[in-house]
Write a protein that holds these residues in place. Structure first.
Motif, short mmCIF file in Angstrom:
data_model
loop_
_atom_site.label_atom_id
_atom_site.label_comp_id
_atom_site.label_asym_id
_atom_site.label_seq_id
_atom_site.Cartn_x
_atom_site.Cartn_y
_atom_site.Cartn_z
N GLY A 287 0.83 -1.19 0.00
CA GLY A 287 0.00 0.00 0.00
C GLY A 287 0.87 1.25 0.00
N SER A 288 0.23 2.38 0.07
CA SER A 288 0.96 3.64 0.10
C SER A 288 1.92 3.66 1.28
N PRO A 289 3.13 4.19 1.09
CA PRO A 289 4.07 4.27 2.21
C PRO A 289 3.56 5.20 3.31
N LEU A 290 2.57 6.02 3.00
CA LEU A 290 2.04 6.94 4.00
C LEU A 290 0.90 6.32 4.79
N THR B 91 1.36 -2.11 14.40
CA THR B 91 1.05 -1.23 13.29
C THR B 91 2.32 -0.47 12.95
N ILE B 92 2.69 -0.46 11.69
CA ILE B 92 3.90 0.22 11.25
C ILE B 92 3.47 1.40 10.40
N ARG B 93 4.02 2.57 10.68
CA ARG B 93 3.68 3.74 9.89
C ARG B 93 4.96 4.52 9.58
N VAL B 94 4.87 5.35 8.58
CA VAL B 94 5.99 6.23 8.24
C VAL B 94 6.08 7.28 9.32
N THR B 95 7.27 7.45 9.85
CA THR B 95 7.48 8.47 10.87
C THR B 95 8.28 9.65 10.35
N ARG B 96 8.90 9.48 9.19
CA ARG B 96 9.71 10.57 8.64
C ARG B 96 9.92 10.35 7.15
N ILE B 97 9.85 11.42 6.39
CA ILE B 97 10.15 11.40 4.95
C ILE B 97 11.18 12.48 4.70
N VAL B 98 12.25 12.15 4.00
CA VAL B 98 13.27 13.13 3.65
C VAL B 98 13.39 13.15 2.14
N LEU B 99 13.28 14.35 1.56
CA LEU B 99 13.40 14.54 0.11
C LEU B 99 14.57 15.44 -0.22
N GLU C 280 4.98 3.38 -7.07
CA GLU C 280 3.60 3.86 -7.00
C GLU C 280 2.75 3.21 -8.10
N GLN C 281 3.30 3.12 -9.31
CA GLN C 281 2.58 2.49 -10.41
C GLN C 281 2.32 1.01 -10.14
N GLU C 282 3.32 0.32 -9.59
CA GLU C 282 3.16 -1.10 -9.28
C GLU C 282 2.16 -1.32 -8.15
N ARG C 283 2.13 -0.41 -7.17
CA ARG C 283 1.14 -0.52 -6.09
C ARG C 283 -0.27 -0.37 -6.66
N ALA C 284 -0.43 0.58 -7.58
CA ALA C 284 -1.74 0.82 -8.18
C ALA C 284 -2.21 -0.38 -9.00
N ALA C 285 -1.27 -1.08 -9.61
CA ALA C 285 -1.61 -2.23 -10.45
C ALA C 285 -1.79 -3.50 -9.64
#
Length: 87
Positions: free
Chosen positions: A22-25, A34-42, A81-86
């Motif tokens: 699923g979405s990383p968010l 439950t595992i969730r994203v706690t930080r995103i660095v761009l 993202e494309q592979e998750r959608a498919a």
């Protein structure tokens, strides 16, 4: 990029649980936690290699609450993202 098809590698990583399906968010439920994203660095160069293509200097990092960090290039993230959608 390596000679491995990045889309095939993404599917393998999702099947093994190294990349969420699923979405990383979104929160990911693992038995008992439950595992969730706690930080995103761009936009910064990260040490190590991109999990998908294996090349150096990934520009995106997702840090999960289980302390796992996934480093990706933005182009590899877009393929994921494309592979998750498919899926």
């Amino acid at each position: 990029m390596s000679t491995v098809d990045p889309r095939a590698k993404i599917r393998l990583l999702m099947a093994s649980g190294d990349l969420p399906r699923g979405s990383p968010l979104a929160e990911t439920t693992v038995p008992g936690q439950t595992i969730r994203v706690t930080r995103i660095v761009l936009g910064q160069s990260h040490t190590g290699a991109c999990l998908i293509c294996g090349e150096a200097d990934p520009t995106l990092a997702y840090t999960y609450s289980d302390q796992r960090v996934v480093h990706l290039h933005t182009t590899c993230d877009a393929l994921w993202e494309q592979e998750r959608a498919a899926y």
